[in-house]
Design a protein around this motif. Structure first.
Motif, short mmCIF file in Angstrom:
data_model
loop_
_atom_site.label_atom_id
_atom_site.label_comp_id
_atom_site.label_asym_id
_atom_site.label_seq_id
_atom_site.Cartn_x
_atom_site.Cartn_y
_atom_site.Cartn_z
N VAL A 29 45.07 40.02 38.17
CA VAL A 29 46.35 39.34 38.40
C VAL A 29 47.42 40.42 38.51
O VAL A 29 47.62 41.20 37.58
N LEU A 30 48.10 40.45 39.64
CA LEU A 30 49.18 41.41 39.88
C LEU A 30 50.49 40.65 39.85
O LEU A 30 50.69 39.71 40.62
N ASP A 31 51.38 41.04 38.94
CA ASP A 31 52.71 40.43 38.91
C ASP A 31 53.75 41.53 39.17
O ASP A 31 53.39 42.60 39.66
N HIS A 32 55.00 41.28 38.85
CA HIS A 32 56.04 42.24 39.19
C HIS A 32 56.12 43.43 38.25
O HIS A 32 56.84 44.38 38.51
N ARG A 33 55.35 43.43 37.16
CA ARG A 33 55.39 44.54 36.19
C ARG A 33 54.06 45.22 35.95
O ARG A 33 54.02 46.36 35.53
N ARG A 34 52.96 44.48 36.13
CA ARG A 34 51.66 45.04 35.75
C ARG A 34 50.53 44.39 36.54
O ARG A 34 50.69 43.33 37.13
N ILE A 35 49.40 45.05 36.48
CA ILE A 35 48.16 44.46 36.96
C ILE A 35 47.28 44.26 35.73
O ILE A 35 47.07 45.19 34.95
N SER A 36 46.85 43.03 35.52
CA SER A 36 46.02 42.69 34.36
C SER A 36 44.65 42.27 34.87
O SER A 36 44.52 41.74 35.97
N TYR A 37 43.63 42.52 34.07
CA TYR A 37 42.30 42.07 34.48
C TYR A 37 41.59 41.37 33.33
O TYR A 37 41.74 41.73 32.17
N PHE A 38 40.89 40.32 33.71
CA PHE A 38 40.29 39.38 32.76
C PHE A 38 38.80 39.23 33.05
O PHE A 38 38.36 39.41 34.18
N GLN A 39 38.09 38.80 32.04
CA GLN A 39 36.68 38.48 32.22
C GLN A 39 36.53 37.19 33.02
O GLN A 39 35.60 37.03 33.79
N SER A 40 37.49 36.26 32.84
CA SER A 40 37.41 34.95 33.47
C SER A 40 38.80 34.48 33.89
O SER A 40 39.76 34.66 33.14
N PRO A 41 38.93 33.85 35.06
CA PRO A 41 40.23 33.32 35.46
C PRO A 41 40.65 32.09 34.65
O PRO A 41 41.82 31.74 34.59
N ASP A 42 39.68 31.45 34.02
CA ASP A 42 39.94 30.20 33.30
C ASP A 42 40.33 30.41 31.85
O ASP A 42 40.69 29.46 31.17
N ASN A 43 40.21 31.64 31.37
CA ASN A 43 40.46 31.90 29.95
C ASN A 43 41.46 33.04 29.79
O ASN A 43 41.08 34.21 29.89
N PRO A 44 42.75 32.74 29.52
CA PRO A 44 43.74 33.80 29.36
C PRO A 44 43.45 34.71 28.17
O PRO A 44 43.97 35.82 28.10
N ASN A 45 42.60 34.27 27.25
CA ASN A 45 42.23 35.11 26.12
C ASN A 45 41.15 36.13 26.46
O ASN A 45 40.74 36.90 25.61
N SER A 46 40.68 36.12 27.71
CA SER A 46 39.62 37.05 28.11
C SER A 46 40.20 38.33 28.73
O SER A 46 39.49 39.05 29.41
N LEU A 47 41.47 38.62 28.43
CA LEU A 47 42.11 39.84 28.94
C LEU A 47 41.29 41.06 28.53
O LEU A 47 40.97 41.25 27.37
N LYS A 48 40.93 41.88 29.51
CA LYS A 48 40.16 43.09 29.25
C LYS A 48 41.02 44.35 29.32
O LYS A 48 40.68 45.38 28.77
N GLY A 49 42.16 44.26 30.03
CA GLY A 49 43.03 45.42 30.13
C GLY A 49 44.21 45.16 31.04
O GLY A 49 44.26 44.14 31.72
N LYS A 50 45.16 46.10 31.03
CA LYS A 50 46.31 45.98 31.91
C LYS A 50 46.82 47.37 32.24
O LYS A 50 46.62 48.32 31.49
N ILE A 51 47.44 47.46 33.40
CA ILE A 51 48.01 48.71 33.89
C ILE A 51 49.46 48.42 34.24
O ILE A 51 49.74 47.57 35.10
N GLU A 52 50.38 49.10 33.57
CA GLU A 52 51.80 48.94 33.88
C GLU A 52 52.08 49.62 35.22
O GLU A 52 51.68 50.77 35.43
N LEU A 53 52.77 48.92 36.11
CA LEU A 53 53.02 49.47 37.45
C LEU A 53 53.82 50.77 37.40
O LEU A 53 53.57 51.68 38.19
N ILE A 54 54.76 50.87 36.46
CA ILE A 54 55.57 52.10 36.40
C ILE A 54 54.75 53.30 35.92
O ILE A 54 55.18 54.44 36.08
N ASP A 55 53.56 53.07 35.35
CA ASP A 55 52.69 54.16 34.91
C ASP A 55 51.76 54.66 36.00
O ASP A 55 51.06 55.67 35.82
#
Length: 113
Positions: A29-55
């Protein structure tokens, strides 16, 4: 754009692990601040990591390798190896990611002033 009209970019990509170098399919999922990646699209608790765009220090379009359509996302601390399912998806993700990185860095510069 934090006015609620910002469209999220979402979809399946395959990412190579940082410690264990196996490839895993992740929901990105890419939004205006970060790209986040999940194990499943149906479970927001399955977040595996995120990358801040400014980094992000750069991204390399790469090209097709033996397993798919690859590109990388570079930060100070890590290089993320990612594959899309086809050239069209790879080009779309790179285009959107590049646009959002530029916008995030411009917003960050405005905040500093």
């Amino acid at each position: 754009d934090e006015d609620g009209n910002y469209k999220l970019v979402k979809g399946w990509l395959t990412k190579r692990g940082g410690t264990v170098k196996s490839w895993k399919r992740r929901w990105f999922v890419l939004d205006h601040r970060r790209i986040s990646y999940f194990q499943s699209p149906d479970n927001p608790n399955s977040l595996k990591g995120k990358i801040e765009l400014i980094d992000i220090t750069g991204n390399d379009p790469g090209d097709q390798d033996e397993r798919g359509f690859a590109f990388t996302i570079n930060t100070k601390n890590r290089v993320y190896h990612i594959r899309a399912e086809n050239e069209r998806a790879r080009a779309a993700w790179i285009d959107r990611l590049t646009t959002r990185i530029t916008a995030a860095k411009a917003d960050e510069e405005k905040r500093k002033k």
